[in-house]
Design a protein around this motif. Sequence first.
Motif, PDB file in Angstrom:
ATOM      1  N   LEU A 191      -1.647 -24.432 -47.696  1.00  0.00           N
ATOM      2  CA  LEU A 191      -0.922 -25.571 -47.135  1.00  0.00           C
ATOM      3  C   LEU A 191      -0.381 -25.289 -45.738  1.00  0.00           C
ATOM      4  O   LEU A 191       0.010 -26.217 -45.032  1.00  0.00           O
ATOM      5  CB  LEU A 191       0.237 -25.969 -48.053  1.00  0.00           C
ATOM      6  N   THR A 192      -0.379 -24.010 -45.349  1.00  0.00           N
ATOM      7  CA  THR A 192       0.187 -23.657 -44.042  1.00  0.00           C
ATOM      8  C   THR A 192      -0.768 -22.813 -43.207  1.00  0.00           C
ATOM      9  O   THR A 192      -0.354 -22.158 -42.248  1.00  0.00           O
ATOM     10  CB  THR A 192       1.509 -22.887 -44.223  1.00  0.00           C
ATOM     11  N   ASP A 249       7.743 -30.556 -43.786  1.00  0.00           N
ATOM     12  CA  ASP A 249       7.851 -29.898 -42.484  1.00  0.00           C
ATOM     13  C   ASP A 249       8.607 -30.768 -41.488  1.00  0.00           C
ATOM     14  O   ASP A 249       9.463 -30.284 -40.738  1.00  0.00           O
ATOM     15  CB  ASP A 249       6.459 -29.582 -41.924  1.00  0.00           C
ATOM     16  N   PRO A 305       3.379 -31.999 -47.779  1.00  0.00           N
ATOM     17  CA  PRO A 305       3.553 -30.897 -46.835  1.00  0.00           C
ATOM     18  C   PRO A 305       3.989 -31.378 -45.452  1.00  0.00           C
ATOM     19  O   PRO A 305       4.837 -30.759 -44.806  1.00  0.00           O
ATOM     20  CB  PRO A 305       2.169 -30.241 -46.800  1.00  0.00           C
ATOM     21  N   PHE A 336       3.165 -30.552 -54.550  1.00  0.00           N
ATOM     22  CA  PHE A 336       3.546 -30.924 -53.188  1.00  0.00           C
ATOM     23  C   PHE A 336       2.597 -31.926 -52.581  1.00  0.00           C
ATOM     24  O   PHE A 336       2.496 -32.054 -51.367  1.00  0.00           O
ATOM     25  CB  PHE A 336       3.573 -29.678 -52.297  1.00  0.00           C
ATOM     26  N   SER A 385       0.014 -29.437 -40.674  1.00  0.00           N
ATOM     27  CA  SER A 385      -0.359 -29.576 -42.082  1.00  0.00           C
ATOM     28  C   SER A 385      -1.793 -30.047 -42.254  1.00  0.00           C
ATOM     29  O   SER A 385      -2.522 -29.571 -43.124  1.00  0.00           O
ATOM     30  CB  SER A 385       0.602 -30.519 -42.811  1.00  0.00           C
TER      31      SER A 385
END
Length: 305
Positions: free
Chosen positions: A180-181, A110, A106, A17, A156
């Motif tokens: 990543l979150t 989003d 990412p 990602f 992010s």
Amino acid sequence: MQASALFKTFSAGALAFALAACGGQKETAPAAASAASQPAAAGAEKQEIVFGTTVGDFGDMVKDQIQPALEKKGYKVKLIEFTDYVRPNLALAEGELDINIFQHKPYLDDFKKEHKLDITEVFQVPTAPLGLYPGKLKSLDEVKDGSSVSAPNDPSNFARALVMLNELGWIKLKDGINPLTASKNDIAENLKNINIVELEAAQLPRSRADVDFAIVNGNYAMSSGMKLTETLFQEPSFAYVNWSAVKTADKDSQWVKDVTDAYNSDEFKTYAKQRFAGYKYPASWGEQAAAGAKAEAASTASAAK
């Protein structure tokens, strides 16, 4: 759990990602586009390609290398530079741009989900890593209880900042969280009582006068005259190498293939390694494994001091 462990447990998926964000409102008019004297490249669906980038290194890459390479193939090239992370994707979806280059995956994932945009990533580009820079304090050893750290406020990139603070041992993130979150709710302990000051990414270089340390996105650091050699700590992960994005319907177009070839050409690679030393390079260039191991070792050693 240290960030390196977080990324190892999350590893393959996270690295797949990989991409980094910047973006925004129009700051400049399109750069003067050189009109090619010859007709458009054979088989190309269009004669003019409009790029959107954030101000700084990504725009320089277009002006210095990509525009001349594409003009040799018969295209006209225009560049629009932005100063935030919102407008480039909207402009792409609305047809004001053909391609943008400013963000990691990412952020793209989003953003397009939130705004219901039919855009997709195509290829990676050299990317300056997120770094912790000195502010009022000049070394990691000077951190004290209650030190202030400015950080990007978009979700992010804020997650990246938290992972860096976890790597430094200044905060402790909860076990098993998705790196990543990560959010403030994922902080298990604030070991140094760090005051995290959230700001728009473009404001972070200027914030250094008011905070003890600043976590600054690479493109804004470079465009403000900062140097990678100034960083006190850099993220070791390659999960945030930036990507280009196009409308999904254009992904297999000839012009997209021609742009991709320009960014992966030997000429561009040579230019990037000379002009942007210390950046993280696309996975397709085949250099991430060795560089990643070296960066992680350096970051671990720096954090241990």
